[in-house]
Design a protein around this motif. Structure first.
Motif, mmCIF file in Angstrom:
data_model
loop_
_atom_site.group_PDB
_atom_site.id
_atom_site.type_symbol
_atom_site.label_atom_id
_atom_site.label_comp_id
_atom_site.label_asym_id
_atom_site.label_seq_id
_atom_site.Cartn_x
_atom_site.Cartn_y
_atom_site.Cartn_z
ATOM 1 N N LYS A 71 83.805 -29.585 -50.951
ATOM 2 C CA LYS A 71 82.454 -28.751 -50.607
ATOM 3 C C LYS A 71 82.833 -27.824 -49.713
ATOM 4 O O LYS A 71 83.261 -28.310 -48.519
ATOM 5 C CB LYS A 71 81.334 -29.646 -50.117
ATOM 6 N N THR B 206 81.750 -24.704 -46.801
ATOM 7 C CA THR B 206 80.857 -24.350 -46.330
ATOM 8 C C THR B 206 81.164 -23.159 -45.462
ATOM 9 O O THR B 206 82.130 -22.850 -44.597
ATOM 10 C CB THR B 206 80.367 -25.402 -45.316
ATOM 11 N N ASN C 260 79.279 -23.759 -50.719
ATOM 12 C CA ASN C 260 77.901 -23.984 -49.651
ATOM 13 C C ASN C 260 77.674 -22.835 -48.890
ATOM 14 O O ASN C 260 78.413 -22.692 -47.873
ATOM 15 C CB ASN C 260 78.182 -25.217 -49.165
ATOM 16 N N VAL D 176 76.872 -30.550 -35.867
ATOM 17 C CA VAL D 176 78.441 -30.662 -36.645
ATOM 18 C C VAL D 176 79.287 -30.415 -35.746
ATOM 19 O O VAL D 176 79.264 -29.726 -34.818
ATOM 20 C CB VAL D 176 78.145 -29.357 -37.699
ATOM 21 N N GLN E 38 84.264 -24.862 -43.221
ATOM 22 C CA GLN E 38 84.534 -26.036 -43.175
ATOM 23 C C GLN E 38 84.797 -26.754 -44.721
ATOM 24 O O GLN E 38 84.136 -26.171 -45.459
ATOM 25 C CB GLN E 38 83.354 -26.926 -42.567
ATOM 26 N N GLU F 84 84.783 -30.024 -47.136
ATOM 27 C CA GLU F 84 84.438 -31.509 -47.115
ATOM 28 C C GLU F 84 85.476 -32.058 -48.007
ATOM 29 O O GLU F 84 85.404 -31.365 -49.366
ATOM 30 C CB GLU F 84 83.020 -31.895 -47.492
ATOM 31 N N ASP G 116 86.058 -35.355 -50.063
ATOM 32 C CA ASP G 116 85.649 -36.580 -50.391
ATOM 33 C C ASP G 116 84.610 -36.878 -49.378
ATOM 34 O O ASP G 116 84.855 -38.272 -48.666
ATOM 35 C CB ASP G 116 86.756 -37.816 -50.776
ATOM 36 N N GLY G 117 84.082 -35.968 -48.851
ATOM 37 C CA GLY G 117 82.876 -36.296 -47.747
ATOM 38 C C GLY G 117 83.703 -36.227 -46.270
ATOM 39 O O GLY G 117 82.768 -36.440 -45.186
ATOM 40 N N LYS G 118 84.857 -36.087 -46.364
ATOM 41 C CA LYS G 118 85.498 -36.085 -44.782
ATOM 42 C C LYS G 118 85.772 -34.629 -44.449
ATOM 43 O O LYS G 118 86.167 -33.727 -45.362
ATOM 44 C CB LYS G 118 86.650 -36.603 -44.713
ATOM 45 N N VAL G 119 85.200 -33.973 -43.466
ATOM 46 C CA VAL G 119 85.023 -32.571 -43.023
ATOM 47 C C VAL G 119 86.347 -32.370 -42.159
ATOM 48 O O VAL G 119 86.889 -32.938 -41.071
ATOM 49 C CB VAL G 119 83.898 -32.471 -41.977
ATOM 50 N N SER H 206 88.407 -28.430 -40.641
ATOM 51 C CA SER H 206 88.259 -26.952 -40.365
ATOM 52 C C SER H 206 89.567 -26.359 -40.158
ATOM 53 O O SER H 206 90.478 -26.999 -40.620
ATOM 54 C CB SER H 206 87.200 -26.971 -38.932
#
Length: 243
Positions: A5, A7, A32, A46, A53, A55, A57-60, A62
């Motif tokens: 994902k 962003t 996104n 955030v 950013q 993601e 597998d859900g880990k963010v 930058s």
């Protein structure tokens, strides 16, 4: 393949190299796009407080260049990753990516200049022949001139090409007051590189539905469109026409 994902704002910019890498590699990701209002609200929740950013597998994570390198390692075009596995070829790619960052350095102070006329005059001087931005662009032009393939490094598309294409043409977009859109037209290899990149089928398709002046620099020229263009449209490796 991990769930991805990305962003960022709904515009080109620091997330665009990763976006294009995912597009070129046919990698599924959630694009996104947020508004400035969204971002002002996200800042309260955030961390770290920066964009883009990604993601994984859900880990963010930058940092735009780190994200771009990761995306280019995942993405393969014609069987080759956009970030080379060979250490020396990767070094050459990184050299160009860093040079492109240097291209922006002289412009950075102009973003805080309050006097509009002074700002525009400073920027115009930077991109004029002999100006600091023009010198860096000329250096990149000479790099492209040395490679018969038309790509920045070796004989295939890489992160170096994405960096040149997106950053140099972003500067020439008309978005920055005081910088003429034709100020680097004398750098012929840069112009040829832009046409080569804009006519890669995946890139052309990505931008054909994008609207607004921010996307205009990355679209193929009108003269390249139409039925007659089909016969000469390049494959990504630039060696034969598309079927």
């Amino acid at each position: 393949m991990p769930q991805l994902k990305l962003t960022y704002f709904g515009m080109p910019g620091r997330a665009e190299p990763a976006r294009l890498a995912f597009v070129l590699g046919g990698i599924a990701f959630e694009d996104n796009n947020i508004t400035w209002k969204d971002w002002s609200e996200m800042k309260e929740k955030v961390a770290p407080l920066m964009l883009p950013q990604l993601e994984v597998d859900g880990k963010v994570v930058s940092q735009s260049l780190a994200i771009a390198r990761y995306a280019c390692k995942l993405a393969k075009v014609e069987g080759k990753p956009l970030y080379p596995e060979d250490p020396y070829q990767a070094l050459l790619v990184d050299e160009i990516v860093d040079k492109v960052q240097d291209l922006w350095e002289p412009l950075v102070p102009t973003f805080t200049m309050k006097d509009q006329k002074e700002k525009e005059a400073k920027r115009a001087a930077l991109v004029a022949k002999g100006g600091d931005v023009e010198k860096w662009a000329a250096n990149l032009d000479s790099v492209l001139a040395q490679n018969a393939s038309g790509f920045a490094v070796g004989d295939s598309l890489s992160m170096a090409d994405l960096s040149i294409f997106l950053n140099v043409n972003g500067i020439l977009s008309g978005f920055l007051d005081g910088i003429p859109t034709d100020c680097l037209d004398h750098l012929t290899h840069m112009s040829k590189h832009k046409d080569k990149m804009a006519n890669i089928p995946q890139i052309a398709k990505h931008y054909e539905t994008k609207e607004g002046p921010a996307y205009a620099p990355f679209k193929r020229r009108a003269s390249d469109e139409g039925p007659e263009h089909t016969a000469k449209k390049q494959k990504v490796n630039g060696t034969s026409p598309s079927p």
